[in-house]
Design a protein around this motif. Structure first.
Motif, short mmCIF file in Angstrom:
data_model
loop_
_atom_site.label_atom_id
_atom_site.label_comp_id
_atom_site.label_asym_id
_atom_site.label_seq_id
_atom_site.Cartn_x
_atom_site.Cartn_y
_atom_site.Cartn_z
N ARG A 241 -8.38 0.77 9.19
CA ARG A 241 -7.48 1.91 9.36
C ARG A 241 -7.84 2.61 10.66
NH1 ARG A 241 -7.51 7.35 5.78
NH2 ARG A 241 -6.12 8.55 7.11
N HIS B 115 -13.26 0.68 8.28
CA HIS B 115 -13.02 -0.68 7.84
C HIS B 115 -13.62 -0.84 6.45
CE1 HIS B 115 -13.85 -5.09 7.80
NE2 HIS B 115 -12.65 -5.10 8.31
N ARG B 116 -12.77 -1.18 5.48
CA ARG B 116 -13.29 -1.23 4.11
C ARG B 116 -12.52 -2.23 3.29
NH1 ARG B 116 -13.96 3.38 -0.42
NH2 ARG B 116 -14.20 1.80 -2.03
N ASP B 117 -13.23 -3.11 2.55
CA ASP B 117 -12.55 -4.10 1.70
C ASP B 117 -11.53 -4.89 2.50
OD1 ASP B 117 -12.45 -1.92 -1.19
OD2 ASP B 117 -13.89 -3.48 -0.63
N GLY B 118 -11.85 -5.19 3.75
CA GLY B 118 -10.93 -5.99 4.54
C GLY B 118 -9.73 -5.23 5.06
N MET B 119 -9.72 -3.91 4.92
CA MET B 119 -8.60 -3.14 5.45
C MET B 119 -9.10 -2.24 6.57
SD MET B 119 -5.35 -1.65 4.09
CE MET B 119 -5.66 -1.12 2.44
N MET C 290 -2.64 0.66 9.98
CA MET C 290 -3.45 -0.05 8.99
C MET C 290 -3.27 -1.53 9.20
SD MET C 290 -2.48 2.71 6.34
CE MET C 290 -1.46 3.13 7.72
N PRO D 5 -8.83 -9.26 5.88
CA PRO D 5 -9.87 -9.69 4.94
C PRO D 5 -10.78 -10.72 5.57
CG PRO D 5 -7.76 -10.67 4.36
CD PRO D 5 -7.49 -9.71 5.47
N GLY D 6 -12.07 -10.61 5.30
CA GLY D 6 -13.00 -11.63 5.78
C GLY D 6 -13.30 -11.55 7.26
N LEU E 63 -4.45 -5.43 7.77
CA LEU E 63 -5.10 -6.16 6.69
C LEU E 63 -5.91 -7.29 7.29
CD1 LEU E 63 -2.21 -6.38 4.08
CD2 LEU E 63 -3.82 -4.54 4.52
N MET F 128 0.83 -1.20 0.00
CA MET F 128 0.00 0.00 0.00
C MET F 128 0.86 1.25 0.00
SD MET F 128 -2.37 -2.24 1.08
CE MET F 128 -1.58 -3.75 0.97
N VAL G 106 -1.52 -8.49 9.06
CA VAL G 106 -0.35 -7.72 8.67
C VAL G 106 -0.65 -6.25 8.97
CG1 VAL G 106 0.90 -6.95 6.64
CG2 VAL G 106 0.31 -9.35 6.90
N ILE G 107 0.30 -5.56 9.58
CA ILE G 107 0.03 -4.16 9.92
C ILE G 107 1.10 -3.22 9.38
CG2 ILE G 107 -1.23 -4.71 12.03
CD1 ILE G 107 1.21 -3.77 13.59
#
Lengths: 122, 147
Positions: free
Chosen positions: B130, B124-128, B58, B62-63, B60, B1, B45-46
């Motif tokens: 922040r 929280h968006r698309d599994g990310m 940030m 997902p799900g 990661l 990113m 993962v941050i």
């Protein structure tokens, strides 16, 4: 840049290999991939012959003036490819992206599904 | 990113770096990797970043459902904890790969003294995920007018 050069440059840009879960059942194969930060516009799932490609880009959420202190994730591109076997029907792939998780369903061609074979007496 | 090169900063952040390094390696998956590629300690993962106004974290995820996530700040420590359920194969006969982490997770980030725990914003968006922790107003650089 010509089309070839830009395609090559994109392939050589650093990318992350997303972790996947792969299951097979009688009907086909399910692939679940982690693609955090990826929205539908930035995801490309394509079939090329017998190869299944997953290509995606994550959108950066960090503000412009941010200074990275500790970065475990440094690349925003995801790529992974799989070679499908011939009994899978590549034209019927279903894909679903939610919360950064991609679920692909590749069904087996009808003829390839396990079937009982009737044994006739005599 | 973020394509910025990693630059070690103030001491409190290099502390995290060392502690995290003891527990898990920097997450850089190889194109060819063993089937269980994720080390136990490295989900999610941050990335941690610094702006003049705030500290940005940030993760990661997902799900992971935002409602089930536990995000807490206590005594200058930000904790991201929760659980990711393993996918239900629904009668699958063969498992070829199970690289995605499933189970409970917890990541802990030390925040510097000028972080203001009452002004935290998380999206929280698309599994990310922040998390933005604003810094105290009083600690930000100010011009002093000479009368």
């Amino acid at each position: 840049m010509t089309d070839n050069q830009s395609a090559l440059a994109q392939q050589q840009a650093p990318f992350v290999v997303p972790p996947v879960d792969i299951y097979e059942d009688d009907g086909g194969i399910t692939v679940i991939a982690d693609l955090p930060g990826v929205s539908r516009e930035n995801l490309a799932v394509r079939i090329d012959g017998e190869e299944l490609f997953i290509e995606a880009g994550a959108t950066a959420v960090a503000p412009e003036n941010m200074e990275l202190i500790y970065g475990e994730a440094q690349f925003s591109a995801y790529r992974r490819q799989f070679t499908l076997s011939r009994e899978l029907d590549a034209t019927q792939v279903e894909a679903n992206l939610k919360d950064g998780v991609l679920r692909l369903r590749v069904p087996k061609a009808e003829a390839a599904k396990p079937r009982r074979i009737e044994v006739r007496a005599g | 990113m973020l394509n910025a090169t990693f630059r070690p900063s103030a001491d409190m952040f290099s502390e995290i770096g060392r502690l995290q390094g003891l527990l898990d390696q920097v997450f850089r998956p190889a194109e060819r990797s063993p089937i269980r590629a994720l080390a136990k300690g490295s989900f999610p993962v941050i990335n941690v970043g610094n702006t003049p106004e705030a500290i940005e974290v940030m993760a990661l995820l997902p799900g992971v459902d935002a409602a089930s996530l536990q995000l807490t700040i206590e005594r200058g420590v930000l904790t991201i904890a929760g659980e990711r359920a393993a996918p239900d194969p629904q009668g699958a006969v063969t498992v070829y790969a199970q690289e995605r982490y499933a189970g409970p997770f917890r990541r802990v980030i030390n925040l510097p003294d000028d972080a203001d725990p009452s002004r935290v914003n998380a999206t929280h968006r698309d599994g990310m995920l922040r998390v933005t922790v604003s810094k105290r107003e009083s600690s930000r650089p100010r011009q002093i007018q000479i009368a």
